[in-house]
Design a protein around this motif. Structure first.
Motif, PDB file in Angstrom:
ATOM      1  N   LYS A  62      -5.590   2.697  -1.177  1.00 49.71           N
ATOM      2  CA  LYS A  62      -5.934   0.571  -2.221  1.00 49.71           C
ATOM      3  C   LYS A  62      -7.508   0.211  -0.976  1.00 49.71           C
ATOM      4  CE  LYS A  62      -5.338  -0.488   3.299  1.00 49.71           C
ATOM      5  NZ  LYS A  62      -6.072   0.350   3.825  1.00 49.71           N
TER       6      LYS A  62
ATOM      7  N   SER B 108      -9.351  -0.648   4.625  1.00 47.09           N
ATOM      8  CA  SER B 108      -8.600  -0.649   5.626  1.00 47.09           C
ATOM      9  C   SER B 108      -8.949  -1.955   6.457  1.00 47.09           C
ATOM     10  CB  SER B 108      -7.548   0.311   6.606  1.00 47.09           C
ATOM     11  OG  SER B 108      -8.771   0.859   7.344  1.00 47.09           O
TER      12      SER B 108
ATOM     13  N   GLU C 283     -13.864  -4.312   8.130  1.00 45.34           N
ATOM     14  CA  GLU C 283     -12.878  -3.233   7.570  1.00 45.34           C
ATOM     15  C   GLU C 283     -13.760  -1.491   7.706  1.00 45.34           C
ATOM     16  OE1 GLU C 283     -14.650  -5.576   4.062  1.00 45.34           O
ATOM     17  OE2 GLU C 283     -12.621  -5.436   2.830  1.00 45.34           O
TER      18      GLU C 283
ATOM     19  N   ASP D 204      -1.517   4.865   2.034  1.00 42.51           N
ATOM     20  CA  ASP D 204      -2.783   4.084   2.181  1.00 42.51           C
ATOM     21  C   ASP D 204      -4.246   4.506   1.450  1.00 42.51           C
ATOM     22  OD1 ASP D 204      -5.519   4.973   5.240  1.00 42.51           O
ATOM     23  OD2 ASP D 204      -4.313   3.718   4.505  1.00 42.51           O
TER      24      ASP D 204
ATOM     25  N   THR E 180       1.362  -5.450  10.050  1.00 39.87           N
ATOM     26  CA  THR E 180       1.823  -4.747   8.921  1.00 39.87           C
ATOM     27  C   THR E 180       2.755  -4.713   9.115  1.00 39.87           C
ATOM     28  OG1 THR E 180       0.314  -3.826   8.774  1.00 39.87           O
ATOM     29  CG2 THR E 180       1.440  -2.973   7.770  1.00 39.87           C
TER      30      THR E 180
ATOM     31  N   THR F  12      -9.752  -5.275   0.564  1.00 36.34           N
ATOM     32  CA  THR F  12      -9.011  -6.344   1.598  1.00 36.34           C
ATOM     33  C   THR F  12      -9.059  -7.825   0.668  1.00 36.34           C
ATOM     34  OG1 THR F  12     -10.349  -6.347   2.419  1.00 36.34           O
ATOM     35  CG2 THR F  12      -9.504  -5.120   2.994  1.00 36.34           C
TER      36      THR F  12
ATOM     37  N   VAL G  15       1.297  -1.371  -0.311  1.00 36.99           N
ATOM     38  CA  VAL G  15      -0.001  -0.029  -0.256  1.00 36.99           C
ATOM     39  C   VAL G  15       0.640   1.977   0.028  1.00 36.99           C
ATOM     40  CG1 VAL G  15      -1.793   1.318   0.941  1.00 36.99           C
ATOM     41  CG2 VAL G  15      -2.155  -1.183   1.714  1.00 36.99           C
TER      42      VAL G  15
ATOM     43  N   GLN H 166      -9.543  -4.239   9.896  1.00 36.69           N
ATOM     44  CA  GLN H 166      -9.655  -3.938  11.027  1.00 36.69           C
ATOM     45  C   GLN H 166      -9.071  -5.301  11.996  1.00 36.69           C
ATOM     46  OE1 GLN H 166     -10.379  -0.566  12.840  1.00 36.69           O
ATOM     47  NE2 GLN H 166      -8.993  -0.269   9.900  1.00 36.69           N
TER      48      GLN H 166
ATOM     49  N   ASN I 295       0.823  -4.844   4.086  1.00 35.26           N
ATOM     50  CA  ASN I 295       0.364  -5.531   5.235  1.00 35.26           C
ATOM     51  C   ASN I 295      -0.376  -7.516   4.703  1.00 35.26           C
ATOM     52  OD1 ASN I 295      -1.078  -3.393   6.286  1.00 35.26           O
ATOM     53  ND2 ASN I 295      -2.824  -3.250   4.624  1.00 35.26           N
TER      54      ASN I 295
ATOM     55  N   CYS J 145     -10.709   4.596   0.415  1.00 39.38           N
ATOM     56  CA  CYS J 145      -9.612   3.879   0.871  1.00 39.38           C
ATOM     57  C   CYS J 145     -10.258   2.673   1.710  1.00 39.38           C
ATOM     58  CB  CYS J 145      -8.452   4.355   1.856  1.00 39.38           C
ATOM     59  SG  CYS J 145      -7.340   6.279   0.638  1.00 39.38           S
TER      60      CYS J 145
ATOM     61  N   PRO K 113       0.028   1.782   9.341  1.00 40.65           N
ATOM     62  CA  PRO K 113      -1.284   1.164  10.739  1.00 40.65           C
ATOM     63  C   PRO K 113      -0.359   0.409  11.472  1.00 40.65           C
ATOM     64  CG  PRO K 113      -1.355  -0.056   9.078  1.00 40.65           C
ATOM     65  CD  PRO K 113      -0.547   0.931   8.048  1.00 40.65           C
TER      66      PRO K 113
END
Lengths: 113, 150, 111
Positions: free
Chosen positions: A58, C27, C87, A56, A89, A61, A53, C29, A98, C25, B87
């Motif tokens: 993207k 991500s 997510e 950030d 990560t 998933t 990535v 979690q 990730n 975006c 992150p």
């Protein structure tokens, strides 16, 4: 020259040397072990997937499903128990990777459970 | 003389209390699995950990200790931050493989494989600058006859 | 460097920043998976989400819909091999965002 070295190059050199691969482990989940089987009854299998990535940006998933598919492909005719799912990560320069690691024990059983 | 001793003792006491009081436990994730309570259960506990580092805290302490070099320290911290973006849960570690052997440790605790009630905990023990990034798995090993499969 | 060149550089950078802000975006979690069966013919999946404004959420009840959907899609059977993903989707500067929980599993109907 000395001022330039002290004020700019030294911080850059020290920073680069200290910035070796840094990681963050977010979670580790262990699934149930039933139906129970001994350690010798099956074989350990593992599958990994990752997503690179930049800043950030993207939109999906899907790497999670990719790891799951790889794990299932490693045990096509058996049950997979005791699945550990690790989400981490690896940090990098203006980007990161990730990673999903899934490990489990493949136990060969009859097709219908 | 007595004034300087008192000052020294006060600063040591402040530092010691700061160190003691700033160590704290942080819970990041917890998940609880199925619990099969139909046999004799023996509890087990597995903990794997790695040292985490908080470079921002290290930079703050460095700047407080050496005011002359505070700009250099800030520059170094800023450059390192650019190289360690992403992150984070807890502090960063330099080895991401420390938790890979958890399943082997579970089988070591319970060779029969009759494991139930697994709780996976991701926690952190925080200290100044460093921390313990911990993955803890607790569970029960079913002993005796009981039912073999669910 | 001429004025117009500087203006065009600034304009390009502004456009990049805007497109970056407007890109949604996603991500991850959290993720978990339960034990996978040998019979993988019947797949079931469920998903629920919640729109967030300024990241304010008054409850997490949307998660319960996932269980209900899975039960409806596998009546009289056992659902296992469930991959659960949580997510977070950021639409614009975390002002408009969405939380999503998806669960994919296998339905086993034989006794």
């Amino acid at each position: 020259m000395r001022t330039l070295l002290q004020s700019f190059l030294m911080p850059v050199l020290v920073g680069l040397s200290l910035s070796s691969c840094a990681h963050s482990i977010h979670q580790v989940h262990v699934s149930d072990f039933s139906p129970y089987s001994k350690e010798d009854d099956g074989k350990m299998i593992r599958a990994e997937s990752e997503q690179f990535v930049i800043l950030d940006m993207k939109g999906e998933t899907n790497y999670v499903e990719e790891a799951r598919s790889k794990l299932m492909a490693a045990c096509p005719d058996g049950q997979i128990v005791g699945i550990t799912t690790q989400f981490s990560t690896s940090l990098g320069f203006l980007s990161w990777t990730n990673k999903i690691l899934m490990q489990g024990r493949c136990v060969k059983r009859e097709r219908s459970t | 003389m007595s004034r300087s001793i008192t000052k020294f003792a006060a600063s040591v006491a402040t530092l010691a209390s700061g160190i003691c009081l700033s160590g704290c436990a942080v819970l990041h994730h917890v998940q609880i699995g199925d619990l099969d309570n139909r046999g004799k259960l023996r509890a087990f506990d597995i903990k794997v950990s790695e040292t985490g580092i908080n470079l921002d805290e290290a930079a703050e302490i460095g700047k407080a200790v050496s005011r002359k070099n505070s700009q250099v320290i800030e520059d170094i911290n800023a450059i390192i931050s650019l190289f360690q973006m992403g992150p984070r849960t807890g502090n960063m570690v330099f080895n991401d493989k420390f938790a890979e052997g958890v399943i082997d440790l579970i089988y070591k605790e319970c060779p029969s494989g009759r494991v139930t009630g697994l709780t996976s905990i991701r926690e952190m023990r925080k200290y100044p600058v460093i921390s313990g990034e911990i993955v803890k798995v607790t569970g029960y090993c079913i002993e005796g006859e009981g039912r073999r499969n669910s | 460097m001429s004025m117009s060149f500087r203006k065009s550089i600034r304009g390009a950078m502004g456009l990049c920043a805007l497109s970056f802000m407007l890109t949604s975006c996603v991500s991850l979690q959290s993720v978990s998976m339960t034990q996978i069966p040998s019979d993988r013919d019947d797949k079931v999946s469920a998903s629920a989400d919640q729109f967030l404004f300024l990241n304010i959420a008054f409850d997490n009840d949307f998660v319960n819909d996932v269980n209900k959907q899975l039960l409806e899609r596998c009546k009289g059977g056992r659902i296992t091999g469930i991959l659960t993903k949580h997510e977070y989707i950021n639409y614009f500067l975390h002002i408009f965002a969405r939380r999503r929980v998806t669960a994919d599993g296998f339905c086993l109907k034989k006794a």
